[in-house]
Enzyme design. Sequence first.
Site, mmCIF file in Angstrom:
data_model
loop_
_atom_site.group_PDB
_atom_site.id
_atom_site.type_symbol
_atom_site.label_atom_id
_atom_site.label_comp_id
_atom_site.label_asym_id
_atom_site.label_seq_id
_atom_site.Cartn_x
_atom_site.Cartn_y
_atom_site.Cartn_z
ATOM 1 N N HIS A 112 0.900 -1.316 -0.003
ATOM 2 C CA HIS A 112 -0.090 0.161 0.050
ATOM 3 C C HIS A 112 0.607 1.168 0.010
ATOM 4 C CE1 HIS A 112 1.072 -0.460 4.043
ATOM 5 N NE2 HIS A 112 0.897 0.771 4.362
ATOM 6 N N ASP A 171 0.478 4.829 1.926
ATOM 7 C CA ASP A 171 -0.293 5.135 3.436
ATOM 8 C C ASP A 171 -1.590 6.083 2.982
ATOM 9 O OD1 ASP A 171 1.284 3.606 5.074
ATOM 10 O OD2 ASP A 171 2.798 5.150 5.208
ATOM 11 N N HIS A 204 4.726 -0.068 0.155
ATOM 12 C CA HIS A 204 5.667 -0.519 1.298
ATOM 13 C C HIS A 204 4.493 -1.772 1.742
ATOM 14 C CE1 HIS A 204 3.601 2.638 3.197
ATOM 15 N NE2 HIS A 204 3.590 1.599 4.472
ATOM 16 N N ARG A 223 5.154 6.152 14.278
ATOM 17 C CA ARG A 223 5.202 6.569 12.914
ATOM 18 C C ARG A 223 4.632 8.236 12.920
ATOM 19 N NH1 ARG A 223 1.513 4.356 8.163
ATOM 20 N NH2 ARG A 223 0.581 6.282 8.455
HETATM 21 C C1 SIN Z 1 2.916 1.216 7.951
HETATM 22 O O1 SIN Z 1 3.290 2.186 7.890
HETATM 23 O O2 SIN Z 1 2.276 0.732 6.991
HETATM 24 C C2 SIN Z 1 3.821 0.234 8.775
HETATM 25 C C3 SIN Z 1 5.068 -0.163 8.075
HETATM 26 C C4 SIN Z 1 5.728 -1.263 8.982
HETATM 27 O O3 SIN Z 1 5.458 -1.415 10.205
HETATM 28 O O4 SIN Z 1 6.882 -1.548 8.582
#
Ligand code: SIN
Length: 293
Positions: A120, A122, A269, A284
């Site tokens: 995806h 974000d 990612h 995050r």
């Molecule tokens: C995310 O922000 O999608 C999670 C990425 C991660 O935990 O590596």
Amino acid sequence: MTAYRSGGRQVTRRVEAASTPYRTITVEKLTPIIGAEIGGIDLARPLSSEQRDEIAHALLENLVIFFRDQDLTPEQHIAFGRLFGDLHLHPAAPHVEGLPELMIIRADRNSKRANGEDWHSDVSCDAEPPMGSILRIAECPAEGGDTLFASMSAAYDALSDRMKAYLDGLVAVHDGENVYRGAYEDFGIGDKESYPRAEHPVVRTHPVTGRKALYVNRIFTTRILGLPREEGDALLAFLLAHCESPLWQCRFRWRPHSMAFWDNRAAQHRAMWDYWPETRAGFRVTVKGERPV
Ligand code: SIN
């Protein structure tokens, strides 16, 4: 120029990074296509404008950049994010008490799911999806819990000219409903009445570099508009598989206090949850973006 093979065809693209001199940081590429590790910088200290600009430049060139040994406080993490724009507040996920900008990322023995388990970009369901995300992992398993990143500019470049012409002007629906409803029960977070839903171009142009990138992803994109349903679904299935090719991926192995900063406008990612019952936890900060065009 760099070249690689995709589906039996030779694809070439410009790599500006090789010739870019950096004065305040070191930049070590993970692959010629995507990802670089940044060194020679302590993000806990106030950054000069040159350091900030070089980090922004390294992000544009590599789409995701990594830092090691950055033991930041929540406030320092937030301050680092603010150097790149206003911060985005997540429409569903848990955050640190009193710090709505600091999203909690955590999976442990009791979790029923982990964040980002499929490919995806974000919060692409927002009308103005975030431009970038900055994840700091504080605790991670000895093995596993890697994050994979893929260049959507390289994925676009590798399409045939006929497919590029076909995609031109197509619009897709990105829906947060299936992704977020019930997703944060583990954190004691109840559901909202509704979640964001937006329509975005299937191919977007990066507002800074001008490069085109595919902008559909497996968790948010539900359909392509303006085509018969079966044709749109088949096209979306093809594009999602194409986006996820290992040809334009890199994979990052975390250590405690590693950080990753990715450009949601040109990269996707996926986080691996292969470490149960171990714990992986961090925070995050997400930087606001603009409406994709
Ligand atoms: C995310 O922000 O999608 C999670 C990425 C991660 O935990 O590596």
